[in-house]
Write a protein that holds these residues in place. Structure first.
Motif, PDB file in Angstrom:
ATOM      1  N   ASN A  76     -11.834  -0.489  43.402  1.00 36.95           N
ATOM      2  CA  ASN A  76     -11.886  -0.419  41.937  1.00 36.95           C
ATOM      3  C   ASN A  76     -12.143  -1.790  41.317  1.00 36.95           C
ATOM      4  N   GLY A  77     -13.040  -2.567  41.930  1.00 31.09           N
ATOM      5  CA  GLY A  77     -13.402  -3.871  41.413  1.00 31.09           C
ATOM      6  C   GLY A  77     -12.428  -4.995  41.740  1.00 31.09           C
ATOM      7  N   GLU A  78     -11.339  -4.689  42.416  1.00 34.04           N
ATOM      8  CA  GLU A  78     -10.346  -5.703  42.777  1.00 34.04           C
ATOM      9  C   GLU A  78     -10.487  -6.076  44.248  1.00 34.04           C
ATOM     10  N   THR A  79     -10.543  -7.385  44.528  1.00 35.14           N
ATOM     11  CA  THR A  79     -10.652  -7.862  45.902  1.00 35.14           C
ATOM     12  C   THR A  79      -9.270  -7.918  46.539  1.00 35.14           C
ATOM     13  N   ILE A  80      -9.141  -7.269  47.677  1.00 35.87           N
ATOM     14  CA  ILE A  80      -7.888  -7.292  48.437  1.00 35.87           C
ATOM     15  C   ILE A  80      -8.200  -8.012  49.744  1.00 35.87           C
ATOM     16  N   PRO A  81      -7.606  -9.194  49.946  1.00 35.88           N
ATOM     17  CA  PRO A  81      -7.994 -10.020  51.099  1.00 35.88           C
ATOM     18  C   PRO A  81      -7.460  -9.505  52.432  1.00 35.88           C
ATOM     19  N   ALA A  82      -8.191  -9.840  53.493  1.00 35.90           N
ATOM     20  CA  ALA A  82      -7.706  -9.578  54.848  1.00 35.90           C
ATOM     21  C   ALA A  82      -6.330 -10.221  54.976  1.00 35.90           C
ATOM     22  N   GLY A  83      -5.455  -9.586  55.740  1.00 35.84           N
ATOM     23  CA  GLY A  83      -4.100 -10.095  55.925  1.00 35.84           C
ATOM     24  C   GLY A  83      -3.090  -9.514  54.951  1.00 35.84           C
ATOM     25  N   THR A  84      -3.558  -8.732  53.969  1.00 34.88           N
ATOM     26  CA  THR A  84      -2.659  -8.106  53.006  1.00 34.88           C
ATOM     27  C   THR A  84      -1.867  -6.991  53.680  1.00 34.88           C
ATOM     28  N   ASN A  85      -0.554  -6.961  53.432  1.00 35.33           N
ATOM     29  CA  ASN A  85       0.283  -5.867  53.932  1.00 35.33           C
ATOM     30  C   ASN A  85      -0.042  -4.602  53.143  1.00 35.33           C
ATOM     31  N   ILE A  86      -0.152  -3.484  53.851  1.00 41.77           N
ATOM     32  CA  ILE A  86      -0.488  -2.215  53.202  1.00 41.77           C
ATOM     33  C   ILE A  86       0.407  -1.089  53.720  1.00 41.77           C
ATOM     34  N   THR A  87       0.465  -0.014  52.967  1.00 45.55           N
ATOM     35  CA  THR A  87       1.003   1.256  53.453  1.00 45.55           C
ATOM     36  C   THR A  87      -0.110   2.285  53.286  1.00 45.55           C
ATOM     37  N   VAL A  88      -0.032   3.344  54.054  1.00 45.48           N
ATOM     38  CA  VAL A  88      -1.073   4.365  54.046  1.00 45.48           C
ATOM     39  C   VAL A  88      -0.522   5.635  53.418  1.00 45.48           C
ATOM     40  N   HIS A  89      -1.275   6.177  52.460  1.00 39.82           N
ATOM     41  CA  HIS A  89      -0.962   7.501  51.909  1.00 39.82           C
ATOM     42  C   HIS A  89      -1.848   8.474  52.676  1.00 39.82           C
ATOM     43  N   PRO A  90      -1.252   9.274  53.569  1.00 42.84           N
ATOM     44  CA  PRO A  90      -2.052  10.049  54.526  1.00 42.84           C
ATOM     45  C   PRO A  90      -2.586  11.368  53.985  1.00 42.84           C
ATOM     46  N   ALA A  91      -3.203  11.328  52.815  1.00 44.39           N
ATOM     47  CA  ALA A  91      -3.685  12.578  52.243  1.00 44.39           C
ATOM     48  C   ALA A  91      -5.053  12.375  51.626  1.00 44.39           C
ATOM     49  N   THR A  92      -5.788  13.451  51.567  1.00 46.69           N
ATOM     50  CA  THR A  92      -6.991  13.479  50.752  1.00 46.69           C
ATOM     51  C   THR A  92      -6.736  14.504  49.665  1.00 46.69           C
ATOM     52  N   PHE A  93      -7.059  14.138  48.457  1.00 48.01           N
ATOM     53  CA  PHE A  93      -6.830  15.048  47.349  1.00 48.01           C
ATOM     54  C   PHE A  93      -7.849  16.167  47.400  1.00 48.01           C
ATOM     55  N   ALA A 101      -4.533  16.686  36.106  1.00 49.41           N
ATOM     56  CA  ALA A 101      -5.180  15.401  36.374  1.00 49.41           C
ATOM     57  C   ALA A 101      -4.194  14.338  36.848  1.00 49.41           C
ATOM     58  N   GLU A 102      -2.966  14.393  36.378  1.00 50.49           N
ATOM     59  CA  GLU A 102      -1.951  13.395  36.751  1.00 50.49           C
ATOM     60  C   GLU A 102      -1.195  13.770  38.018  1.00 50.49           C
ATOM     61  N   ARG A 103      -1.530  14.890  38.647  1.00 46.33           N
ATOM     62  CA  ARG A 103      -0.829  15.371  39.844  1.00 46.33           C
ATOM     63  C   ARG A 103      -1.807  15.699  40.962  1.00 46.33           C
ATOM     64  N   PRO A 104      -2.642  14.746  41.396  1.00 47.94           N
ATOM     65  CA  PRO A 104      -3.660  15.068  42.409  1.00 47.94           C
ATOM     66  C   PRO A 104      -3.078  15.533  43.737  1.00 47.94           C
ATOM     67  N   GLU A 105      -1.802  15.203  43.988  1.00 49.95           N
ATOM     68  CA  GLU A 105      -1.196  15.618  45.258  1.00 49.95           C
ATOM     69  C   GLU A 105      -1.026  17.138  45.356  1.00 49.95           C
ATOM     70  N   ILE A 106      -1.158  17.861  44.239  1.00 49.91           N
ATOM     71  CA  ILE A 106      -1.029  19.328  44.303  1.00 49.91           C
ATOM     72  C   ILE A 106      -2.331  20.056  44.007  1.00 49.91           C
ATOM     73  N   TRP A 107      -3.458  19.329  43.923  1.00 44.67           N
ATOM     74  CA  TRP A 107      -4.735  19.997  43.732  1.00 44.67           C
ATOM     75  C   TRP A 107      -5.029  20.898  44.926  1.00 44.67           C
ATOM     76  N   PRO A 108      -5.639  22.054  44.713  1.00 41.05           N
ATOM     77  CA  PRO A 108      -5.959  22.961  45.824  1.00 41.05           C
ATOM     78  C   PRO A 108      -6.898  22.304  46.844  1.00 41.05           C
ATOM     79  N   ASN A 109      -6.738  22.683  48.081  1.00 41.19           N
ATOM     80  CA  ASN A 109      -7.580  22.251  49.203  1.00 41.19           C
ATOM     81  C   ASN A 109      -7.387  20.802  49.617  1.00 41.19           C
ATOM     82  N   GLY A 110      -6.286  20.177  49.210  1.00 39.27           N
ATOM     83  CA  GLY A 110      -5.961  18.853  49.693  1.00 39.27           C
ATOM     84  C   GLY A 110      -5.474  18.952  51.134  1.00 39.27           C
ATOM     85  N   ARG A 111      -5.462  17.809  51.829  1.00 38.56           N
ATOM     86  CA  ARG A 111      -5.034  17.808  53.239  1.00 38.56           C
ATOM     87  C   ARG A 111      -4.175  16.591  53.534  1.00 38.56           C
ATOM     88  N   TYR A 112      -3.237  16.780  54.436  1.00 47.57           N
ATOM     89  CA  TYR A 112      -2.474  15.658  54.995  1.00 47.57           C
ATOM     90  C   TYR A 112      -2.919  15.446  56.405  1.00 47.57           C
TER      91      TYR A 112
END
Length: 112
Positions: A76-93, A101-112
């Motif tokens: 989204n236009g923001e540079t995140i440098p190598a070495g940054t600590n991350i967590t993974v959200h294991p889903a596709t909306f 619109a504010e609850r993409p985690e419950i949209w139909p046909n999403g997957r974990y």
């Protein structure tokens, strides 16, 4: 080749060689540092299912994961440098729902 724990059914767990994956657009490469084995993973191993979800194909458990970016990325236009600590959200909306619109985690046909 990489090594992975694979659950393929009730009581069926093995250490397997798997090929490294190629990244696709929108994906990044990171080095895992901590991986949690979730209660659902344990149920899949012990019972072959969790509720109505039944193992249909082998899978690698451990969707609770954090690590360090191996490469610099722009999100989204923001540079995140190598070495940054991350967590993974294991889903596709799933399919966008304007009324949810504010609850993409419950949209139909999403997957974990």
């Amino acid at each position: 080749m990489l090594k992975a724990i694979v659950i393929s059914g009730k009581g069926m767990i093995n250490l397997k060689d798997i090929p490294a994956l190629e990244t696709k657009s929108g994906q990044v490469i990171f080095s895992p540092k901590y991986i949690g084995i979730c209660g659902s993973d344990l149920h899949y191993l012990a019972d072959g299912s969790v509720g109505q979800s039944v193992i249909r194909e082998p899978f690698i458990p451990g969707h609770e994961i954090s690590g360090v970016l191996d490469e610099t990325v722009i999100v989204n236009g923001e540079t995140i440098p190598a070495g940054t600590n991350i967590t993974v959200h294991p889903a596709t909306f799933g399919d966008k729902q304007d009324l949810l619109a504010e609850r993409p985690e419950i949209w139909p046909n999403g997957r974990y």
